[in-house]
Design an enzyme around this catalytic site. Structure first.
Site, short mmCIF file in Angstrom:
data_model
loop_
_atom_site.label_atom_id
_atom_site.label_comp_id
_atom_site.label_asym_id
_atom_site.label_seq_id
_atom_site.Cartn_x
_atom_site.Cartn_y
_atom_site.Cartn_z
N THR A 112 0.88 -1.15 0.00
CA THR A 112 0.00 0.00 0.00
C THR A 112 0.92 1.21 0.00
O THR A 112 2.10 1.04 0.27
CB THR A 112 -0.84 -0.01 1.31
OG1 THR A 112 -1.63 -1.19 1.35
CG2 THR A 112 -1.77 1.18 1.43
N ARG A 149 -13.92 -6.84 -2.80
CA ARG A 149 -13.22 -6.85 -1.50
C ARG A 149 -12.76 -5.44 -1.15
O ARG A 149 -12.23 -4.71 -1.98
CB ARG A 149 -12.01 -7.79 -1.57
CG ARG A 149 -11.22 -7.88 -0.26
CD ARG A 149 -9.98 -7.00 -0.25
NE ARG A 149 -9.16 -7.19 0.96
CZ ARG A 149 -8.09 -6.48 1.25
NH1 ARG A 149 -7.67 -5.52 0.44
NH2 ARG A 149 -7.42 -6.70 2.36
N ILE A 150 -12.95 -5.05 0.09
CA ILE A 150 -12.48 -3.75 0.59
C ILE A 150 -11.52 -4.01 1.74
O ILE A 150 -11.81 -4.80 2.64
CB ILE A 150 -13.66 -2.87 1.04
CG1 ILE A 150 -14.50 -2.46 -0.19
CG2 ILE A 150 -13.17 -1.62 1.78
CD1 ILE A 150 -15.81 -1.80 0.14
N GLY A 151 -10.36 -3.38 1.70
CA GLY A 151 -9.35 -3.56 2.73
C GLY A 151 -9.38 -2.47 3.77
O GLY A 151 -10.37 -1.75 3.93
N GLY A 178 -0.26 -3.46 5.34
CA GLY A 178 -0.07 -4.83 5.78
C GLY A 178 -1.28 -5.68 5.52
O GLY A 178 -2.03 -5.45 4.57
N GLU A 179 -1.50 -6.66 6.38
CA GLU A 179 -2.61 -7.58 6.23
C GLU A 179 -3.90 -6.84 6.60
O GLU A 179 -4.20 -6.64 7.78
CB GLU A 179 -2.40 -8.80 7.13
CG GLU A 179 -3.41 -9.89 6.91
CD GLU A 179 -3.24 -11.04 7.88
OE1 GLU A 179 -4.24 -11.75 8.10
OE2 GLU A 179 -2.14 -11.23 8.43
#
Length: 328
Positions: free
Chosen positions: A198, A226-228, A249-250
């Protein structure tokens, strides 16, 4: 007030076998972005303006996973997301599922400044972009040869990949994850390879105003829709009168931890200093997730932390300190 400070990141969780020339390219881009921000801050630009300026530069270069060079969905398309927050009045804007907007961070800024809302997504965000006259490009603009190849690898491994620099040469699937000692599950489900990615920027200006912004293409081979964490205020991005934070990150772990907001919360409620707050949340809030973050405080401090192999990052302060690094 401690003067201005700025930090940028280009993702956490770096392949230890990353070729030296790619490491150098990343450092050069981070340095260029830092210098751009420093020039603006020296000209008394506001924190929020500098955040947008620097993240736009990161989105325009295909090296990291945001804007041009974004990771591809399972269908080979791009769905980008970004958020920005002005700590002075806790104003924010965010977008998700953006497919034609050249600079998603600027659309997020417009959501904050020109709409009655905080967050717009998918067709609504695209319609707002057209209404506001932002620069639009064909979806192909965002798709690089590197990422097409990486999507193919991800599909062959039946996996989600976080970054086109993984897997190491000669490694695929679970072998790659083992080779770099990283997790093989996300939200309890198996994944083969992990390297989050990112871009983000945090700034405190000479007036002590803090701001933060984050932008990403998400995960390689992610499910459509999908939304992070990156567009979620309090998870991937947060700014208050005390600090500005951008995470990488995750995403699923960052969302569960409300990671960015927790930095501000432990400063506010526990009285921790900036670096103490960063260390505390990285150690205590991520469960088994892997992530990193950059942060600034209203006192002109800058901090970063991560619990994975490395994080592409650069920091600078008004007193002349400047550092660009990848590893511990």
């Amino acid at each position: 007030m401690g003067g201005w400070a700025i930090a940028v990141h280009g993702g956490a969780g770096v392949d230890p076998n990353l070729p030296a020339e790619r490491q150098e390219e990343a450092k050069q881009l981070l340095t260029r972005c830092l210098n751009l921000g420093i020039s603006a801050l020296e000209s008394n630009a506001s924190a929020i303006d500098v955040v947008e300026l620097v993240v736009r530069e990161l989105e325009t270069d295909p090296l990291f996973n945001s804007g041009r060079g974004s990771a591809l969905t399972e269908k080979g398309t791009v769905e980008m997301e970004a958020s920005i927050m002005d700590g002075t009045r806790r104003r924010c804007g965010a977008v998700s599922g953006v497919t034609t907007v050249k600079n998603p961070i600027s659309l997020a800024r417009l959501v904050m400044d020109k709409s009655p809302h905080s967050y717009l997504a998918f067709s609504g965000a695209e319609a707002f972009a057209r209404q506001q006259g932002v620069e639009l490009v064909e979806n192909e603009y965002f798709i690089t040869e590197d990422n097409v190849g990486m999507l193919k690898l991800a599909k062959e491994a039946n996996s989600i990949l976080f970054d086109y620099r993984i897997p190491p040469v000669g490694c695929a699937g679970e072998a790659a994850a083992t080779a770099i000692d990283l997790p093989t599950k996300m939200n309890g489900l198996p994944i083969s390879v992990y390297s989050p990615e990112t871009v983000g920027c945090v700034v405190v200006d000479r007036e002590g105003r803090c701001a933060a912004g984050t932008s990403t293409g998400g995960l390689m081979n992610k499910m459509v829709g999908r939304i992070g964490d990156s567009p979620l205020i309090g998870a991937g991005t947060y700014a208050s009168e005390l600090c500005g934070v951008s995470c990488t990150g995750e995403g699923e772990a960052i969302i569960r931890a409300t990671l960015a907001r927790d930095v501000a919360a432990v400063m506010e409620y526990k009285g921790l200093e900036l670096q103490e707050a960063v260390d505390y949340v990285i150690k205590n809030r991520l469960d088994e997730g892997f992530a990193g973050l950059i942060a600034v405080s209203d006192k002109g401090e800058v901090a970063c932390g991560f619990n994975c192999n490395g994080m592409f990052r650069g920091i600078a302060t008004e007193d002349g300190f400047m550092e660009v690094a990848i590893w511990e």
